[in-house]
Design an enzyme around this catalytic site. Structure first.
Site, PDB file in Angstrom:
ATOM      1  CG  ASP A 223      -1.997  -4.378   1.563  1.00  0.00           C
ATOM      2  OD1 ASP A 223      -1.404  -3.933   2.555  1.00  0.00           O
ATOM      3  OD2 ASP A 223      -2.265  -3.704   0.545  1.00  0.00           O
TER       4      ASP A 223
ATOM      5  CD  GLU B 267       1.254  -4.578  -0.078  1.00  0.00           C
ATOM      6  OE1 GLU B 267       1.357  -5.575  -0.829  1.00  0.00           O
ATOM      7  OE2 GLU B 267       0.683  -3.537  -0.440  1.00  0.00           O
TER       8      GLU B 267
ATOM      9  CD  GLU C 223       0.859   0.877   0.114  1.00  0.00           C
ATOM     10  OE1 GLU C 223       0.880  -0.358  -0.002  1.00  0.00           O
ATOM     11  OE2 GLU C 223      -0.168   1.558  -0.020  1.00  0.00           O
TER      12      GLU C 223
ATOM     13  CG  HIS D 127       1.797   0.758  -4.018  1.00  0.00           C
ATOM     14  ND1 HIS D 127       1.191   1.968  -4.303  1.00  0.00           N
ATOM     15  CD2 HIS D 127       0.911   0.066  -3.274  1.00  0.00           C
ATOM     16  CE1 HIS D 127       0.009   1.997  -3.727  1.00  0.00           C
ATOM     17  NE2 HIS D 127      -0.199   0.864  -3.102  1.00  0.00           N
TER      18      HIS D 127
HETATM   19 CA    CA Z   1      -0.762  -1.951  -0.068  1.00  0.00          CA
END
Ligand code: CA
Length: 387
Positions: free
Chosen positions: A200, A226, A252, A302
């Protein structure tokens, strides 16, 4: 039944240790709960995404802007209320904090509707496709230490998350391209070759830098990459997705069906990660889910925040149709933050105990009661409220 009050509770405590991701370090955990009261004594609970002072700003939107638009309405009329509020907010923000605020209210209305109907949220959303949801554990946050210390810590933490029973793990990056690749190698070493790990970036790279990191992740057989680039850079996402083997995930920071339309029509992600506490609540999440599945894009929600957010997501993940369907479809996962979070672990009168469930089964059950099926402890809220 009529809505009489909408109250925001902003909770906060000092974390035992500072945590970081590619954008900042933080030392406080915040949760923003929304309570919708009615003239018949029933109460619904929701949650707004947004930490720290963002939560305080969202509280003003919930109580001073949205509440007057909604008082006196029937809480079951979720769509009518959503569109009434959105239409009045549209000229003042189609994304961001107005939608985060509306999300908390909408989730509370679904909780109330479930309590009125005597049905859990997953039933209102169409029923359970699964009784339990596999859980992946994220951790491996940045700290104020050098790259070598990060590398040793990430390797050990990755191994510990696997040993705790999670079905996959996710790490942060953000030290810079070369060090981030070394961090990912440490995580692969920590979990072994036969365990999924994800990376991420919290949108810290240009698309070109993300390509360089992504090429290394391809070699390590990472499962997804991500938010590799800024959410506004849809062309960058499209380029990354075309060039990399590793799945590109994100979303997200996107809001409503109209925001998601551009991500999906642009073929920007392999995996969609909608945030129900931000994008517009359950009402809007269900539309975004349908839109994602229309494009045959898998959805892995998320998840961030308190036990209210976790319970909401458990219901939504239970009610998510398999894509495309089959005897042994790939199941959606629950995202779980393995760092210290008292607002998830201690908020409820009957805690969800996700960690205990994961240790036994690698998965989490769906709360049984009507609505979200969970009840917050009002004494706990009073003890931790800052506003
Ligand atoms: Ca994230």
């Amino acid at each position: 039944m009529k809505i009489t009050d909408i109250i925001s509770h902003v909770l906060q405590y000092d974390l035992p240790e500072e945590l970081g991701y590619s954008q900042q370090y933080y030392s406080k955990r915040t949760a923003h709960l929304v309570e919708v009261r009615t003239d018949e004594g029933l109460t619904g609970w929701g949650e707004c995404f947004g930490p720290g002072n963002i939560a305080l700003a969202n509280k003003v939107i919930v109580e001073k802007v949205i509440q007057p638009m909604v008082i006196g309405r029937d809480p079951v009329d979720r769509e009518v209320i959503w569109h009434h509020v959105y239409n009045l907010l549209r000229d003042h923000g189609q994304k961001g904090m107005p939608l985060q605020a509306l999300s908390g209210v909408d989730i509370a209305l679904w909780d109330l509707t479930g309590k009125i109907a005597g049905l859990p949220l997953c039933k209102l959303a169409g029923g359970r496709f699964r009784e339990r949801v596999p859980v992946y554990g994220y951790g491996m946050m940045l700290q104020r230490e050098d790259a070598a210390s990060h590398i040793a810590r990430f390797r050990d933490e990755a191994a510990a998350i696997r040993a705790a029973g999670f079905v996959a793990t996710k790490m942060k990056v953000g030290l810079g391209v070369a060090d981030d690749i070394r961090l990912a190698e440490a995580v692969r070493l920590g979990v072994g070759d036969d365990f999924p790990f994800m990376v991420d970036a919290n949108h810290c790279y240009t698309a070109d830098d993300a390509l360089e990191v992504g090429a290394a992740l391809d070699e390590m057989n990472a499962y997804w990459f991500e938010e590799p680039a800024a959410p506004e850079d849809l062309d960058g996402y499209r380029r990354l997705r075309a060039r990399l083997k590793t799945r590109i995930s994100g979303g997200e920071a996107e809001f409503t069906r109209w925001g998601w339309r551009h991500i999906l029509e642009g073929e920007c992600v392999d995996i969609a990660q909608p945030e129900v506490c931000a994008l517009g609540g359950v009402s809007e999440y269900l539309k975004v889910l349908a839109l994602a599945h229309t494009h045959f894009t898998p959805v892995v929600n998320h998840v961030w925040g308190s036990a209210i957010a976790v319970a909401t997501n458990l219901h939504l993940l239970a009610a998510m149709p398999p894509l495309p369907g089959g005897l042994f479809p790939r199941e959606p996962w629950l995202e779980f933050d393995t760092t210290n979070n008292m607002f998830r672990d201690e908020l409820l009168l009957e805690p969800l105990d996700i960690q205990g469930q994961v240790a036994r089964t690698g998965s989490a059950g769906i709360p049984d009661g009507p609505g979200l099926g969970v009840e917050p402890d009002r004494d706990f809220i009073a003890r931790n409220a800052v506003s």
